[in-house]
Design a protein around this motif. Structure first.
Motif, mmCIF file in Angstrom:
data_model
loop_
_atom_site.group_PDB
_atom_site.id
_atom_site.type_symbol
_atom_site.label_atom_id
_atom_site.label_comp_id
_atom_site.label_asym_id
_atom_site.label_seq_id
_atom_site.Cartn_x
_atom_site.Cartn_y
_atom_site.Cartn_z
ATOM 1 N N ALA A 71 -4.240 -61.668 29.216
ATOM 2 C CA ALA A 71 -3.157 -62.313 28.484
ATOM 3 C C ALA A 71 -1.817 -61.668 28.804
ATOM 4 O O ALA A 71 -0.766 -62.299 28.651
ATOM 5 N N ALA A 72 -1.828 -60.421 29.268
ATOM 6 C CA ALA A 72 -0.588 -59.740 29.621
ATOM 7 C C ALA A 72 0.073 -60.350 30.855
ATOM 8 O O ALA A 72 1.271 -60.133 31.090
ATOM 9 N N PHE A 73 -0.689 -61.107 31.638
ATOM 10 C CA PHE A 73 -0.158 -61.706 32.857
ATOM 11 C C PHE A 73 -0.280 -63.234 32.848
ATOM 12 O O PHE A 73 -0.269 -63.866 33.901
ATOM 13 N N GLY A 74 -0.430 -63.810 31.674
ATOM 14 C CA GLY A 74 -0.514 -65.265 31.578
ATOM 15 C C GLY A 74 -1.918 -65.801 31.430
ATOM 16 O O GLY A 74 -2.095 -67.020 31.324
ATOM 17 N N GLY A 75 -2.931 -64.924 31.433
ATOM 18 C CA GLY A 75 -4.298 -65.370 31.213
ATOM 19 C C GLY A 75 -4.587 -65.573 29.732
ATOM 20 O O GLY A 75 -3.684 -65.577 28.891
ATOM 21 N N GLU A 76 -5.848 -65.679 29.398
ATOM 22 C CA GLU A 76 -6.235 -66.012 28.026
ATOM 23 C C GLU A 76 -6.759 -64.824 27.231
ATOM 24 O O GLU A 76 -6.752 -64.855 25.996
ATOM 25 N N TRP A 77 -7.172 -63.746 27.896
ATOM 26 C CA TRP A 77 -7.994 -62.743 27.234
ATOM 27 C C TRP A 77 -7.264 -61.429 26.997
ATOM 28 O O TRP A 77 -6.520 -60.945 27.846
ATOM 29 N N HIS A 78 -7.513 -60.840 25.811
ATOM 30 C CA HIS A 78 -6.987 -59.523 25.448
ATOM 31 C C HIS A 78 -8.129 -58.511 25.536
ATOM 32 O O HIS A 78 -9.219 -58.761 25.012
ATOM 33 N N TYR A 79 -7.868 -57.372 26.134
ATOM 34 C CA TYR A 79 -8.897 -56.341 26.252
ATOM 35 C C TYR A 79 -8.238 -54.986 26.493
ATOM 36 O O TYR A 79 -7.023 -54.883 26.719
ATOM 37 N N ASN A 80 -9.064 -53.934 26.479
ATOM 38 C CA ASN A 80 -8.601 -52.565 26.651
ATOM 39 C C ASN A 80 -8.417 -52.261 28.140
ATOM 40 O O ASN A 80 -9.395 -52.205 28.891
ATOM 41 N N VAL A 81 -7.185 -52.049 28.566
ATOM 42 C CA VAL A 81 -6.921 -51.839 29.996
ATOM 43 C C VAL A 81 -7.331 -50.442 30.449
ATOM 44 O O VAL A 81 -7.381 -50.187 31.664
#
Length: 338
Positions: free
Chosen positions: A205-215
């Motif tokens: 989601a940080a780059f326009g995708g759909e998913w949030h997760y732990n980088v």
């Protein structure tokens, strides 16, 4: 070691309501982490899993961990108990000072899986049928595990499994002896990075995708690939190429297209940017006697992180396959899918 023996208890998980985690102590001092999903308001299963309670165990891929909540809810909605394991040196199991993803042989994960299955109650006489679900390297890990443990699992579902080297079997055969030799002397030596971050751009989601997760657990360009890890993968791929002769039903879900280029294109959003899907589709036939390959149009590398409409088709494909192959029987075995 069981959860009771280790003194561990289920704790609330970072994924929120309905998700819990359990730390699993491994013999070498490392840990694995088991995640389970229990619907906050259980409903009667919508499909044919009624009357049976199978256990689904999910195993993530390289530079990854479990965060696919939609996948957990899908299986819970079919009447299954859903579990996922973060293998040692990954995700929830990664501890300070450990080398992310480091492994010398994929059989080293046998201890993680044994601890997870014990905590799930799979060693009990009345345990339900076991459905294994693996993504990418996790799919390769589960395939060779099922080969070494015949009869333990009732079904195997592989989500874009890394069954063969992207540059073909011939290239793997040429490179593998050198990798093996170097891995004996310099197992932790990292290989030059080749991931430009295109896959992360399609998902995060940080780059326009759909998913949030732990980088920290799923880095933008992935963990450094060591010689030991590549040797472990090549060894397992050679086993698959020789034929695993699995005697359980296998479903392999893949995209219909690959995009293996170093530059960004919108094609990356509807393709597998990690694997050559045609090579994997052909290699999948070496898994066993009952293998179904489902090609999902416009799917990404993790089929269940693709666009909503693509995911819907993937879940429908899994459901249709289950109707034919996961039928209830008089003995312990796979339960029917919806």
């Amino acid at each position: 070691m069981s959860a009771a023996e280790s003194g561990r208890r289920w704790q609330p998980d970072i994924l929120g309501e309905g998700f819990e985690q359990l730390t699993l102590d491994l013999p070498d001092g490392a840990v694995a982490t088991l995640v389970r999903y229990t619907p906050p308001a259980p409903e009667a299963p919508s499909g044919a899993l009624r009357g049976h309670t199978p256990d689904v165990l999910y195993v993530h891929g390289w530079s990854d961990y479990f965060f696919q909540t939609e996948l957990a809810r899908y299986w819970a909605g079919q009447g299954a108990r859903f579990f996922a394991v973060d293998l040692h040196n990954y995700g929830r199991s990664l501890r300070p000072g450990q080398e992310p993803g480091y492994v010398r042989d994929l059989s080293e994960y046998d201890e993680d899986l044994a601890a997870a299955l014990d905590a799930m109650g799979q060693n009990a006489p009345d345990a339900g049928p076991l459905i294994l679900l693996g993504h990418s390297t996790g799919g390769l890990t589960l395939a060779v595990w099922a080969h070494r443990h015949p009869g333990r699992a009732a079904a195997l579902i592989l989500n874009s499994p890394w069954l063969e080297f992207q540059a073909t079997e011939w290239a793997r055969r040429v490179i593998s002896p050198l990798v093996s030799l170097q891995a004996q002397h310099h197992p932790r030596r990292p290989l030059p990075p080749i991931d430009p971050g295109i896959y992360t751009r399609t998902v995060s989601a940080a780059f326009g995708g759909e998913w949030h997760y732990n980088v920290q657990w799923r880095p933008v360009r992935g963990f450094p690939v060591t010689l030991a890890f590549l040797h472990a993968v090549f060894s397992a791929q050679a086993m698959v190429a020789a034929g695993l002769q699995l005697q359980l039903p296998v479903l392999v879900l893949l995209s219909d297209n690959s995009y293996l280029h170093p530059r960004w294109s919108e094609d990356a959003e509807r393709s597998d940017v990690v694997l050559d899907v045609n090579t994997v589709a052909q290699r999948a036939l070496s898994l066993g006697s009952s293998v179904t390959v489902g090609r999902i149009p416009h799917a990404m590398h993790d089929v269940f992180l693709s666009a909503p409409e693509v995911r819907r088709r993937a879940y429908e494909a899994m459901t249709r396959w289950g109707r034919g192959y996961l039928q209830p029987g008089p003995q312990r075995g796979p339960a029917p899918a919806p």
